[in-house]
Design a protein around this motif. Structure first.
Motif, PDB file in Angstrom:
ATOM      1  N   LEU A  88       0.806  -1.226   0.000  1.00 16.38           N
ATOM      2  CA  LEU A  88       0.000   0.000   0.000  1.00 16.38           C
ATOM      3  C   LEU A  88       0.840   1.277   0.000  1.00 16.38           C
ATOM      4  CD1 LEU A  88      -2.728  -0.995   2.642  1.00 16.38           C
ATOM      5  CD2 LEU A  88      -2.966  -1.010   0.151  1.00 16.38           C
ATOM      6  N   SER A  89       2.138   1.160   0.262  1.00 12.00           N
ATOM      7  CA  SER A  89       2.971   2.353   0.454  1.00 12.00           C
ATOM      8  C   SER A  89       2.979   3.314  -0.740  1.00 12.00           C
ATOM      9  CB  SER A  89       4.403   1.958   0.833  1.00 12.00           C
ATOM     10  OG  SER A  89       5.005   1.202  -0.190  1.00 12.00           O
ATOM     11  N   PRO A  90       2.954   2.841  -1.999  1.00 12.93           N
ATOM     12  CA  PRO A  90       2.900   3.816  -3.103  1.00 12.93           C
ATOM     13  C   PRO A  90       1.633   4.681  -3.054  1.00 12.93           C
ATOM     14  CG  PRO A  90       3.533   1.647  -3.927  1.00 12.93           C
ATOM     15  CD  PRO A  90       3.092   1.461  -2.519  1.00 12.93           C
ATOM     16  N   TYR A  91       0.550   4.092  -2.606  1.00 14.62           N
ATOM     17  CA  TYR A  91      -0.711   4.834  -2.503  1.00 14.62           C
ATOM     18  C   TYR A  91      -0.669   5.805  -1.329  1.00 14.62           C
ATOM     19  CZ  TYR A  91      -2.052   0.918  -5.494  1.00 14.62           C
ATOM     20  OH  TYR A  91      -2.104  -0.022  -6.487  1.00 14.62           O
ATOM     21  N   TYR A  92      -0.034   5.385  -0.218  1.00 13.08           N
ATOM     22  CA  TYR A  92       0.137   6.303   0.908  1.00 13.08           C
ATOM     23  C   TYR A  92       0.881   7.565   0.450  1.00 13.08           C
ATOM     24  CZ  TYR A  92      -1.014   2.445   4.186  1.00 13.08           C
ATOM     25  OH  TYR A  92      -1.616   1.428   4.878  1.00 13.08           O
ATOM     26  N   ILE A 277     -17.604  -3.956  -7.387  1.00 15.05           N
ATOM     27  CA  ILE A 277     -17.300  -3.354  -8.679  1.00 15.05           C
ATOM     28  C   ILE A 277     -15.792  -3.145  -8.768  1.00 15.05           C
ATOM     29  CG2 ILE A 277     -17.646  -1.309 -10.128  1.00 15.05           C
ATOM     30  CD1 ILE A 277     -20.378  -0.968  -8.669  1.00 15.05           C
ATOM     31  N   VAL A 278     -15.203  -3.564  -9.882  1.00 14.72           N
ATOM     32  CA  VAL A 278     -13.750  -3.496 -10.034  1.00 14.72           C
ATOM     33  C   VAL A 278     -13.297  -2.037 -10.084  1.00 14.72           C
ATOM     34  CG1 VAL A 278     -11.797  -4.038 -11.535  1.00 14.72           C
ATOM     35  CG2 VAL A 278     -13.611  -5.726 -11.183  1.00 14.72           C
ATOM     36  N   ASN A 279     -12.323  -1.699  -9.231  1.00 15.31           N
ATOM     37  CA  ASN A 279     -11.745  -0.357  -9.223  1.00 15.31           C
ATOM     38  C   ASN A 279     -10.223  -0.468  -9.216  1.00 15.31           C
ATOM     39  OD1 ASN A 279     -11.390  -1.135  -6.556  1.00 15.31           O
ATOM     40  ND2 ASN A 279     -12.689   0.457  -5.691  1.00 15.31           N
ATOM     41  N   ARG A 280      -9.563   0.653  -9.070  1.00 17.24           N
ATOM     42  CA  ARG A 280      -8.108   0.700  -9.255  1.00 17.24           C
ATOM     43  C   ARG A 280      -7.351  -0.237  -8.324  1.00 17.24           C
ATOM     44  NH1 ARG A 280      -4.279   6.010  -8.145  1.00 17.24           N
ATOM     45  NH2 ARG A 280      -2.281   4.913  -8.345  1.00 17.24           N
ATOM     46  N   ILE A 281      -7.661  -0.212  -7.036  1.00 19.01           N
ATOM     47  CA  ILE A 281      -6.884  -1.036  -6.111  1.00 19.01           C
ATOM     48  C   ILE A 281      -7.090  -2.523  -6.377  1.00 19.01           C
ATOM     49  CG2 ILE A 281      -8.596  -1.090  -4.228  1.00 19.01           C
ATOM     50  CD1 ILE A 281      -6.123  -0.804  -2.319  1.00 19.01           C
ATOM     51  N   MET A 282      -8.287  -2.897  -6.813  1.00 18.92           N
ATOM     52  CA  MET A 282      -8.532  -4.298  -7.166  1.00 18.92           C
ATOM     53  C   MET A 282      -7.733  -4.685  -8.405  1.00 18.92           C
ATOM     54  SD  MET A 282     -12.631  -4.434  -6.446  1.00 18.92           S
ATOM     55  CE  MET A 282     -12.908  -6.039  -7.215  1.00 18.92           C
ATOM     56  N   ARG A 283      -7.672  -3.791  -9.391  1.00 19.42           N
ATOM     57  CA  ARG A 283      -6.914  -4.087 -10.615  1.00 19.42           C
ATOM     58  C   ARG A 283      -5.419  -4.180 -10.334  1.00 19.42           C
ATOM     59  NH1 ARG A 283     -10.649  -0.384 -12.884  1.00 19.42           N
ATOM     60  NH2 ARG A 283      -9.193   1.330 -12.459  1.00 19.42           N
ATOM     61  N   GLU A 284      -4.912  -3.276  -9.499  1.00 18.18           N
ATOM     62  CA  GLU A 284      -3.464  -3.168  -9.330  1.00 18.18           C
ATOM     63  C   GLU A 284      -2.890  -4.101  -8.270  1.00 18.18           C
ATOM     64  OE1 GLU A 284      -2.535   0.979  -8.823  1.00 18.18           O
ATOM     65  OE2 GLU A 284      -3.230   1.502 -10.838  1.00 18.18           O
ATOM     66  N   LEU A 285      -3.676  -4.475  -7.277  1.00 20.00           N
ATOM     67  CA  LEU A 285      -3.168  -5.341  -6.203  1.00 20.00           C
ATOM     68  C   LEU A 285      -3.774  -6.735  -6.200  1.00 20.00           C
ATOM     69  CD1 LEU A 285      -2.880  -3.113  -2.999  1.00 20.00           C
ATOM     70  CD2 LEU A 285      -1.162  -3.599  -4.751  1.00 20.00           C
ATOM     71  N   GLY A 286      -4.757  -6.975  -7.002  1.00 21.14           N
ATOM     72  CA  GLY A 286      -5.474  -8.256  -6.882  1.00 21.14           C
ATOM     73  C   GLY A 286      -6.044  -8.735  -8.180  1.00 21.14           C
ATOM     74  N   ALA A 303      -7.877   1.768   5.660  1.00 20.42           N
ATOM     75  CA  ALA A 303      -8.844   2.786   6.080  1.00 20.42           C
ATOM     76  C   ALA A 303      -8.403   4.229   5.815  1.00 20.42           C
ATOM     77  CB  ALA A 303      -9.205   2.594   7.551  1.00 20.42           C
ATOM     78  N   PRO A 304      -7.176   4.629   6.175  1.00 22.80           N
ATOM     79  CA  PRO A 304      -6.796   6.029   5.916  1.00 22.80           C
ATOM     80  C   PRO A 304      -6.673   6.338   4.438  1.00 22.80           C
ATOM     81  CG  PRO A 304      -4.932   4.786   6.791  1.00 22.80           C
ATOM     82  CD  PRO A 304      -6.135   3.911   6.932  1.00 22.80           C
ATOM     83  N   LEU A 305      -6.289   5.343   3.654  1.00 18.47           N
ATOM     84  CA  LEU A 305      -6.197   5.533   2.204  1.00 18.47           C
ATOM     85  C   LEU A 305      -7.582   5.725   1.606  1.00 18.47           C
ATOM     86  CD1 LEU A 305      -4.597   5.500  -0.443  1.00 18.47           C
ATOM     87  CD2 LEU A 305      -4.714   2.998  -0.381  1.00 18.47           C
ATOM     88  N   ARG A 306      -8.509   4.886   2.037  1.00 15.30           N
ATOM     89  CA  ARG A 306      -9.889   5.025   1.561  1.00 15.30           C
ATOM     90  C   ARG A 306     -10.455   6.399   1.932  1.00 15.30           C
ATOM     91  NH1 ARG A 306     -15.114   1.460   3.692  1.00 15.30           N
ATOM     92  NH2 ARG A 306     -16.704   2.753   2.661  1.00 15.30           N
ATOM     93  N   ALA A 307     -10.212   6.823   3.188  1.00 13.08           N
ATOM     94  CA  ALA A 307     -10.746   8.100   3.652  1.00 13.08           C
ATOM     95  C   ALA A 307     -10.177   9.268   2.854  1.00 13.08           C
ATOM     96  CB  ALA A 307     -10.446   8.274   5.137  1.00 13.08           C
ATOM     97  N   ALA A 308      -8.870   9.231   2.600  1.00 13.87           N
ATOM     98  CA  ALA A 308      -8.236  10.313   1.849  1.00 13.87           C
ATOM     99  C   ALA A 308      -8.752  10.367   0.416  1.00 13.87           C
ATOM    100  CB  ALA A 308      -6.723  10.128   1.862  1.00 13.87           C
TER     101      ALA A 308
END
Length: 345
Positions: A88-92, A277-286, A303-308
């Motif tokens: 998750l660090s690149p997204y952080y 529904i497929v979104n970015r994090i699902m495509r890139e990490l899973g 959680a903090p990534l989703r909130a931001a």
């Protein structure tokens, strides 16, 4: 005995408990319409649960369902947590989140004695479970006031196991269903069947009523499920656009968009397979990531990534739960939808 007689309802329609997108309002509306409204408690603290149950009791004297997770709580694994945070660090960095301040922890607790204490104050007519059943002493407490017990099966083997434990009815959850899979005897997703393949097999295998769930969003789907032997139908996705649901604006927009045509099972939001529904994090990490900690530990670091992201009006890191069939999603009152679905019965 029909599902209506068993559960004390007028219509063989059960509103699926959908943690995170609904509370008491939706449950009340469905129960008042003659179906079985459901309150998801898997993400509620004790006082929040008490407040929601009091709200339901104050506004309807109809039966309603209270739903709980009954997973085995995993031990935190520092090595796995580190892998997950590294993924998750690149997204952080992208959203300016300090990784050192990101919490780890549970978030969703299985059904336990405290929850049973609160339930005993309200004595709901129906209690349902996801991921099998709780310990026998907890189950006995629920049965003590006459509650009917439901639980989810995703395979014939799970249905037979649930019947052997004395459940009153089984929810046959097909692969199409939105949200978390109820799978509990195996982690093999290849064992999962579509609703209309699963329902008749479970009906043949057990002697308790079977409730079809997954991909059923209109009266024709209800009729098809009943033709295959289902005693009733549980619908969830179809209710997501109802005004009584707490579905977020981002989630509602996704359901109404072309993106809703593509869903997948993913573990990146909680650590356990769930359809959204497929979104970015699902495509890139899973969509299924080996880095994700066991359920429910994966959600804390996300959680903090989703909130931001949501603050920036971005749903690419949010769980946009939905089943494979969104055509029944309409912005109509839940009571009207419940009655429309029941026409198929």
């Amino acid at each position: 005995m029909s599902i209506q007689e068993l559960l004390g309802i007028e219509l063989p329609i059960i509103q699926a408990p959908m943690a995170g997108v609904q509370g008491s309002e939706l449950a009340i509306a469905v129960s008042e319409a003659g179906g079985l409204g459901s309150l998801p408690c898997g993400m509620l603290g004790i006082e929040a649960m008490r407040k929601e149950l009091a709200a339901i009791k104050a506004r309807t004297n109809r039966p309603f369902n209270v739903n709980f997770f009954c997973h085995t709580q995993p031990e935190p694994d520092a090595e796995q947590d580190a892998k997950w945070k590294a993924a998750l660090s690149p997204y952080y960095r992208e959203f300016g989140i300090d990784e050192n301040n990101v919490a780890t922890g549970a978030g969703r607790l299985p059904f336990g004695a405290e929850a049973a204490d609160v339930l005993a104050e309200f004595e709901p007519a129906v209690v349902s479970f996801h991921y099998g059943l709780p310990e026998q002493d907890l189950l006995d407490r629920v049965r003590a006031w006459g509650a009917k017990i439901l639980s989810t099966a995703t395979t014939v083997e799970e249905a037979r196991w649930l019947e052997a434990q004395g459940v009153d009815a089984i929810i046959a959850q097909g692969l199409e269903a939105g949200g978390h899979r109820g799978i509990f005897l195996s982690e093999d997703l290849n064992s999962q069947l579509g609703t209309f393949a699963l329902v008749p097999q479970i009906v043949q295998a057990v002697n308790v009523p079977v409730i079809a769930a997954g991909g059923i969003a209109d009266a024709n789907g209800v009729a098809a499920a009943m033709t295959l032997g289902a005693a009733g139908v549980q619908a969830g996705t179809a209710y997501l656009l109802c005004p009584e649901a707490n579905t977020s604006a981002l989630h509602r927009a996704a359901i109404k968009s072309d993106a809703a045509a593509v869903t997948a099972l993913t573990n990146v939001f909680s650590g356990r397979p769930a359809r959204g529904i497929v979104n970015r994090i699902m495509r890139e990490l899973g969509p299924i990531s080996p880095a994700a900690p066991a359920f429910p530990l994966a959600s804390a670091a996300l959680a903090p990534l989703r909130a931001a992201a949501e603050q920036a009006n971005c749903g690419e890191f949010s769980p946009l739960w939905a089943g494979q069939n969104v055509r029944g999603c309409t912005e109509i009152p839940a009571a009207d939808l419940t009655r429309a679905l029941a026409k198929g019965a």
